[in-house]
Structure formats: structure tokens, C-alpha cells
Design a protein around this motif. Structure first.
Motif, PDB file in Angstrom:
ATOM      1  N   ARG A  12       0.708  -1.318  -0.076  1.00 28.15           N
ATOM      2  CA  ARG A  12       0.036   0.074   0.017  1.00 28.15           C
ATOM      3  C   ARG A  12       0.831   1.208   0.096  1.00 28.15           C
ATOM      4  O   ARG A  12       1.663   1.301   0.796  1.00 28.15           O
ATOM      5  CB  ARG A  12      -0.888  -0.094   1.208  1.00 28.15           C
ATOM      6  N   VAL A  13       0.610   2.128  -0.914  1.00 31.75           N
ATOM      7  CA  VAL A  13       1.502   3.282  -0.954  1.00 31.75           C
ATOM      8  C   VAL A  13       0.671   4.443  -0.432  1.00 31.75           C
ATOM      9  O   VAL A  13      -0.269   4.889  -1.076  1.00 31.75           O
ATOM     10  CB  VAL A  13       2.071   3.609  -2.595  1.00 31.75           C
ATOM     11  N   PRO A  14       1.265   4.889   0.626  1.00 31.98           N
ATOM     12  CA  PRO A  14       0.618   6.198   1.273  1.00 31.98           C
ATOM     13  C   PRO A  14       0.514   7.162   0.228  1.00 31.98           C
ATOM     14  O   PRO A  14       1.602   7.710  -0.248  1.00 31.98           O
ATOM     15  CB  PRO A  14       1.269   6.382   2.530  1.00 31.98           C
ATOM     16  N   PRO A  15      -0.626   8.056   0.564  1.00 33.31           N
ATOM     17  CA  PRO A  15      -0.834   9.258  -0.453  1.00 33.31           C
ATOM     18  C   PRO A  15       0.546  10.266  -0.391  1.00 33.31           C
ATOM     19  O   PRO A  15       0.657  10.763  -1.859  1.00 33.31           O
ATOM     20  CB  PRO A  15      -2.058  10.070  -0.149  1.00 33.31           C
ATOM     21  N   ASP A  16       1.080  10.627   0.561  1.00 34.97           N
ATOM     22  CA  ASP A  16       2.177  11.419   0.605  1.00 34.97           C
ATOM     23  C   ASP A  16       3.380  10.725  -0.103  1.00 34.97           C
ATOM     24  O   ASP A  16       4.374  11.770  -0.457  1.00 34.97           O
ATOM     25  CB  ASP A  16       2.539  11.857   2.028  1.00 34.97           C
ATOM     26  N   LEU A  17       3.538   9.690  -0.600  1.00 37.85           N
ATOM     27  CA  LEU A  17       4.492   9.310  -1.394  1.00 37.85           C
ATOM     28  C   LEU A  17       4.433   9.340  -2.783  1.00 37.85           C
ATOM     29  O   LEU A  17       5.084   9.021  -3.842  1.00 37.85           O
ATOM     30  CB  LEU A  17       4.931   7.974  -1.182  1.00 37.85           C
ATOM     31  N   LEU A  18       3.004   9.603  -3.247  1.00 42.51           N
ATOM     32  CA  LEU A  18       2.485   9.634  -4.601  1.00 42.51           C
ATOM     33  C   LEU A  18       3.136  10.541  -5.518  1.00 42.51           C
ATOM     34  O   LEU A  18       2.804  10.491  -6.703  1.00 42.51           O
ATOM     35  CB  LEU A  18       0.815   9.693  -4.749  1.00 42.51           C
ATOM     36  N   LYS A  19       3.694  11.503  -5.017  1.00 40.71           N
ATOM     37  CA  LYS A  19       4.361  12.432  -5.890  1.00 40.71           C
ATOM     38  C   LYS A  19       5.801  12.372  -6.550  1.00 40.71           C
ATOM     39  O   LYS A  19       6.339  12.734  -7.326  1.00 40.71           O
ATOM     40  CB  LYS A  19       4.685  13.874  -5.140  1.00 40.71           C
ATOM     41  N   LEU A  20       6.067  11.025  -5.959  1.00 43.99           N
ATOM     42  CA  LEU A  20       7.404  10.426  -6.327  1.00 43.99           C
ATOM     43  C   LEU A  20       7.352   9.450  -7.623  1.00 43.99           C
ATOM     44  O   LEU A  20       6.064   9.075  -7.539  1.00 43.99           O
ATOM     45  CB  LEU A  20       8.125   9.774  -5.015  1.00 43.99           C
ATOM     46  N   PRO A  21       8.204   9.009  -8.431  1.00 47.41           N
ATOM     47  CA  PRO A  21       8.259   8.084  -9.154  1.00 47.41           C
ATOM     48  C   PRO A  21       7.607   6.901  -8.601  1.00 47.41           C
ATOM     49  O   PRO A  21       8.013   6.508  -7.434  1.00 47.41           O
ATOM     50  CB  PRO A  21       9.549   7.956  -9.753  1.00 47.41           C
ATOM     51  N   LEU A  22       6.833   5.882  -9.416  1.00 45.70           N
ATOM     52  CA  LEU A  22       6.093   4.921  -8.561  1.00 45.70           C
ATOM     53  C   LEU A  22       7.366   3.913  -8.082  1.00 45.70           C
ATOM     54  O   LEU A  22       7.169   3.484  -7.074  1.00 45.70           O
ATOM     55  CB  LEU A  22       5.162   4.227  -9.673  1.00 45.70           C
ATOM     56  N   GLU A  23       8.466   3.868  -8.873  1.00 48.49           N
ATOM     57  CA  GLU A  23       9.228   2.636  -8.273  1.00 48.49           C
ATOM     58  C   GLU A  23       9.838   3.162  -7.062  1.00 48.49           C
ATOM     59  O   GLU A  23      10.157   2.290  -6.109  1.00 48.49           O
ATOM     60  CB  GLU A  23      10.347   2.640  -9.199  1.00 48.49           C
ATOM     61  N   VAL A  24      10.092   4.600  -7.144  1.00 46.71           N
ATOM     62  CA  VAL A  24      10.665   5.104  -5.885  1.00 46.71           C
ATOM     63  C   VAL A  24      10.103   4.934  -4.566  1.00 46.71           C
ATOM     64  O   VAL A  24      10.167   4.819  -3.532  1.00 46.71           O
ATOM     65  CB  VAL A  24      11.379   6.595  -6.081  1.00 46.71           C
ATOM     66  N   ALA A  25       8.535   5.240  -4.798  1.00 49.01           N
ATOM     67  CA  ALA A  25       7.492   5.239  -3.561  1.00 49.01           C
ATOM     68  C   ALA A  25       7.529   3.760  -3.118  1.00 49.01           C
ATOM     69  O   ALA A  25       7.626   3.449  -2.052  1.00 49.01           O
ATOM     70  CB  ALA A  25       6.168   5.653  -4.326  1.00 49.01           C
ATOM     71  N   ILE A  26       7.250   2.966  -4.107  1.00 49.59           N
ATOM     72  CA  ILE A  26       7.190   1.342  -3.863  1.00 49.59           C
ATOM     73  C   ILE A  26       8.598   1.159  -3.082  1.00 49.59           C
ATOM     74  O   ILE A  26       8.444   0.220  -1.794  1.00 49.59           O
ATOM     75  CB  ILE A  26       6.912   0.351  -5.022  1.00 49.59           C
ATOM     76  N   LYS A  27       9.603   1.334  -3.443  1.00 51.47           N
ATOM     77  CA  LYS A  27      10.785   1.087  -2.801  1.00 51.47           C
ATOM     78  C   LYS A  27      10.843   1.491  -1.252  1.00 51.47           C
ATOM     79  O   LYS A  27      11.261   0.725  -0.322  1.00 51.47           O
ATOM     80  CB  LYS A  27      12.195   1.680  -3.537  1.00 51.47           C
ATOM     81  N   LYS A  28      10.467   2.797  -1.194  1.00 56.09           N
ATOM     82  CA  LYS A  28      10.391   3.382   0.365  1.00 56.09           C
ATOM     83  C   LYS A  28       9.536   2.561   1.169  1.00 56.09           C
ATOM     84  O   LYS A  28       9.699   2.196   2.373  1.00 56.09           O
ATOM     85  CB  LYS A  28       9.811   4.797  -0.042  1.00 56.09           C
ATOM     86  N   VAL A  29       8.161   2.177   0.669  1.00 53.69           N
ATOM     87  CA  VAL A  29       7.404   1.413   1.291  1.00 53.69           C
ATOM     88  C   VAL A  29       8.118  -0.077   1.888  1.00 53.69           C
ATOM     89  O   VAL A  29       7.920  -0.543   3.006  1.00 53.69           O
ATOM     90  CB  VAL A  29       6.146   1.207   0.811  1.00 53.69           C
ATOM     91  N   LEU A  30       8.626  -0.637   0.694  1.00 53.00           N
ATOM     92  CA  LEU A  30       9.059  -1.813   0.984  1.00 53.00           C
ATOM     93  C   LEU A  30      10.473  -1.875   1.918  1.00 53.00           C
ATOM     94  O   LEU A  30      10.466  -2.619   3.028  1.00 53.00           O
ATOM     95  CB  LEU A  30       9.765  -2.499  -0.286  1.00 53.00           C
ATOM     96  N   GLN A  31      11.132  -0.800   1.774  1.00 53.73           N
ATOM     97  CA  GLN A  31      12.303  -0.700   2.838  1.00 53.73           C
ATOM     98  C   GLN A  31      11.796  -0.596   4.522  1.00 53.73           C
ATOM     99  O   GLN A  31      12.419  -1.101   5.269  1.00 53.73           O
ATOM    100  CB  GLN A  31      12.865   0.669   2.514  1.00 53.73           C
ATOM    101  N   LYS A  32      10.461   0.084   4.536  1.00 53.48           N
ATOM    102  CA  LYS A  32      10.131   0.400   5.713  1.00 53.48           C
ATOM    103  C   LYS A  32       9.468  -0.940   6.151  1.00 53.48           C
ATOM    104  O   LYS A  32       9.647  -1.395   7.536  1.00 53.48           O
ATOM    105  CB  LYS A  32       9.011   1.484   5.703  1.00 53.48           C
ATOM    106  N   LEU A  33       8.963  -1.671   5.335  1.00 53.24           N
ATOM    107  CA  LEU A  33       8.356  -3.185   5.831  1.00 53.24           C
ATOM    108  C   LEU A  33       9.537  -4.047   5.918  1.00 53.24           C
ATOM    109  O   LEU A  33       9.351  -4.750   7.000  1.00 53.24           O
ATOM    110  CB  LEU A  33       7.287  -3.534   4.684  1.00 53.24           C
ATOM    111  N   PHE A  34      10.635  -4.041   5.402  1.00 52.34           N
ATOM    112  CA  PHE A  34      11.494  -5.332   5.346  1.00 52.34           C
ATOM    113  C   PHE A  34      12.756  -4.990   6.004  1.00 52.34           C
ATOM    114  O   PHE A  34      13.455  -5.979   6.495  1.00 52.34           O
ATOM    115  CB  PHE A  34      11.635  -5.750   3.890  1.00 52.34           C
ATOM    116  N   LEU A  35      13.374  -3.950   5.758  1.00 54.16           N
ATOM    117  CA  LEU A  35      14.812  -3.658   6.026  1.00 54.16           C
ATOM    118  C   LEU A  35      14.851  -3.705   7.461  1.00 54.16           C
ATOM    119  O   LEU A  35      14.198  -3.627   8.340  1.00 54.16           O
ATOM    120  CB  LEU A  35      15.196  -2.300   5.773  1.00 54.16           C
ATOM    121  N   ASP A  36      16.080  -4.594   7.822  1.00 46.52           N
ATOM    122  CA  ASP A  36      16.495  -4.774   9.236  1.00 46.52           C
ATOM    123  C   ASP A  36      15.421  -5.872  10.039  1.00 46.52           C
ATOM    124  O   ASP A  36      15.742  -6.026  11.095  1.00 46.52           O
ATOM    125  CB  ASP A  36      16.659  -3.510  10.145  1.00 46.52           C
ATOM    126  N   LYS A  37      14.756  -6.514   9.152  1.00 47.39           N
ATOM    127  CA  LYS A  37      13.567  -7.408   9.993  1.00 47.39           C
ATOM    128  C   LYS A  37      14.399  -8.781   9.682  1.00 47.39           C
ATOM    129  O   LYS A  37      14.778  -9.015   8.648  1.00 47.39           O
ATOM    130  CB  LYS A  37      12.371  -7.359   9.153  1.00 47.39           C
TER     131      LYS A  37
END
Lengths: 194, 144
Positions: A12-37
Motif C-alpha cells: 500500500r503506497v501512502p498518498p504522501d509518497l505519490l508525488k514520487l516516481p512509482l518505483e521510488v515510492a514502492i521502494k520506500k514502502v518496501l524498505q520500511k516493511l522489510f529492512l532490518d527485519k
């Protein structure tokens, strides 16, 4: 060792990230979900690549689009029987603790330290015990002077999935501080950081 | 990975999916993470703040424990090791620990033993020869 692993997830891509290119926005969400876990496949270190992202449907009552994403992550995953290079962290009468920097819960219990050995108070550190291997009348102190190769014996997962501990052995051929083995002197680690 | 068969990398029982999965040598991970870090440097003034502790420490680890730094040398190492009928797992352990004799190689990767004595001697001898050649051609890639 480090591995590449392909995963699929609904993101799920939060609305505040939608101004970024899609791939960048998705990467940010994935990083938050998966990094360091720590996942079942290992400790996630980095998002490597996004293979595909489909969908983008906005569900009723939600301001954010949802994508089905196929992506690849870099994970660290030890295997029982694998030999890994580590640094010495500390020791006490129960055994040694080794570290990789990003992972510090590697324990070498006393029975898996090469024998014959002895454990004595560390003259440089009153609170620590140090281990000394005795081989052919030579004494070899186990400390942080050199890289230590250990073999993974056992991996334990605590009930709450936050950390993971490993048990290692250094009482076999090729294991232990590399300075002990002939021809290994060029692999001494004499850097001053941890 | 199924829990039925006990995992043991020494005998190469590490789950089918991991044998086929892309295992990475430390030197390869070093290139990947350094590239990610450089990308961050281009978009942010303070890239150190953007990366997690795990990323930073992993990068430190793979940089320290990589024998080869030059990207061409790293590619060559995988290519050379791939000629010796090793699994991904065996290839990466050898590439990470760089044994210098057949005895060391077997101590680090016991599963090499089952491939036959001649095969081990051949592959490790070739390995060493190839890696020595590699060192000769890419001296700047030697970790110091």
C-alpha cells in the motif's frame, strides 16, 4: 551467507509518497516493511530490485493505491555447517561471543573451543575471562587480533521474532583465529575499528 | 524450507530452494551495497542518515571480508569458480574464505569430499591456480 531472494507482496503506497516516481515510492514502502527485519529467509539487508508492480487500485474508503509487487531483496542467512568469518567480541567462563557487526549474537560455548585449553582472567580487562588454546606446547590466546572462522552448529529463534542467536564451533580444522593456520598470516585483520 | 530434513550445509542438505537461489559472495554484496550507497549520495546530502544500521554494518562487514574489490575481478572469480561443478553455496563459501590448499578447502566445504578425491584435488588445484592467476592480473583488487 548473503543471498538474493524473490518475494511477492501487496504494498500500500501512502498518498504522501505519490508525488514520487512509482518505483521510488514502492521502494520506500518496501524498505520500511522489510529492512532490518528477520524473516524466515533471513535478515533483510537491502532491497535489490523491483521486478514488477501491478494493480494500483484504490480500495473503497482508502486514499492509497495498493500494488501487487514482485521484488528481490538481499538477505543474510546462516546455514548449519557453514563456515563464516567473524571478529571476536567478548568472552567469559561460558565461552566466546563473536560478531559480524550487523549481527552480534554468535556464541561459541566452552565445549566447542579447541582443546586442550584453559580459561583465565583477562589481564587487560578485569571483568573478562580469556581463553587460551594449548597446542604442541605453544599457547594461542583467543582475542580480537585476528579474524575468527567459525562453523555454524545451531541456529535458535527466540519466541518473539526480533533477534536470532547462533551457536558456533571453532574446534575443527580450519576454524578459529586465522593466524593459527599456516599460510594465513596475510589474512590478519589489523584494522582498528570493530 | 521444509522442517522434515535436518539442515546441514556440511552435507549440502540446505533446502532445495536455497541450492537454486542466488547465493552471493561477500565481494558481490560489497559491490551491490556500495552502488546503493552511491545512489543515495546522489539524491541526498546526508546519505549516512538515510541508511539503516544493518545496511551500514553489513557494508562494513563485506568490505572487510572481500578478497576482491575490482568489479571485473569479482565477475571473474564467479566465472572461474563456476567452471568447477560446485553448487552456488559451495562456490560462495570458497569465494568468501579463499582456501589456499585442497585440505583447507575440504575443511571449509566438507561436501567437496563426496565429489571424489581426484575431483577435489583437481578443482582445488585449479582453483588455487586460477585464483593465483587472477591475483596476478588484478593486483589492485587484493584486499590489504
Amino acid at each position: 551467507m548473503f543471498c538474493l531472494s524473490e518475494l511477492e507482496d501487496t504494498v500500500r503506497v501512502p498518498p504522501d509518497l505519490l508525488k514520487l516516481p512509482l518505483e521510488v515510492a514502492i521502494k520506500k514502502v518496501l524498505q520500511k516493511l522489510f529492512l532490518d527485519k528477520v524473516l524466515s529467509i533471513g535478515l533483510c539487508v537491502s532491497i535489490y530490485d523491483i521486478k514488477s508492480a501491478e494493480g494500483g487500485f484504490v480500495l473503497p474508503g482508502d486514499g492509497a493505491p495498493t500494488y501487487k509487487v514482485v521484488f528481490i531483496i538481499v538477505v543474510f542467512r546462516p546455514f548449519v555447517g557453514e563456515v563464516i568469518a567473524a571478529r571476536f567480541k567478548e568472552s567469559d567462563s561460558n565461552g566466546l561471543r563473536l560478531t559480524l557487526g550487523f549481527f552480534e549474537d554468535i556464541y561459541v560455548p566452552a565445549p566447542l573451543i579447541p582443546r586442550p585449553n584453559r580459561c583465565e582472567p583477562d589481564p587487560c580487562n578485569r571483568n573478562q575471562m580469556r581463553w587460551v588454546w594449548i597446542f604442541e606446547e605453544q599457547e594461542y590466546i583467543i582475542d580480537d587480533s585476528y579474524q575468527i572462522n567459525f562453523r555454524v552448529e545451531n541456529i535458535s529463534y527466540p519466541p518473539v521474532p526480533t533477534e536470532r542467536a547462533e551457536d558456533g564451533a571453532i574446534d575443527d580444522d580450519g576454524l578459529g583465529p586465522v593466524s593459527w593456520w599456516e599460510g594465513c598470516s596475510e589474512r590478519n585483520n589489523e584494522d582498528d575499528d570493530t | 524450507m521444509s522442517g522434515e530434513e535436518e539442515e546441514n550445509a556440511a552435507e549440502l542438505k540446505i533446502g532445495e530452494e536455497f541450492l537454486k537461489a542466488k547465493c552471493l559472495m561477500n565481494c558481490e554484496v560489497s559491490l551491490i551495497l556500495e552502488h546503493k550507497y552511491e545512489q543515495l549520495q546522489q539524491v541526498s546530502e546526508d546519505p549516512m542518515n538515510q541508511v539503516s544500521q544493518v545496511f551500514e554494518k553489513s557494508l562494513q562487514y563485506v568490505k572487510r571480508f572481500s578478497r576482491y574489490k575490482n568489479p571485473d575481478a569479482v565477475r571473474q572469480v564467479r566465472e572461474i569458480l563456476s567452471r568447477h561443478q560446485l553448487t552456488e553455496f559451495e562456490l560462495c563459501v570458497l569465494g568468501n574464505l579463499c582456501p589456499e590448499t585442497a585440505e583447507e578447502a575440504v575443511a571449509m566445504v566438507p561436501s567437496l569430499k563426496v565429489k571424489g578425491q581426484i575431483a577435489i584435488v583437481m578443482s582445488c588445484g585449479l582453483l588455487r591456480y586460477d585464483l593465483v592467476l587472477l591475483t596476478f592480473f588484478f593486483p589492485s583488487s587484493l584486499a590489504l
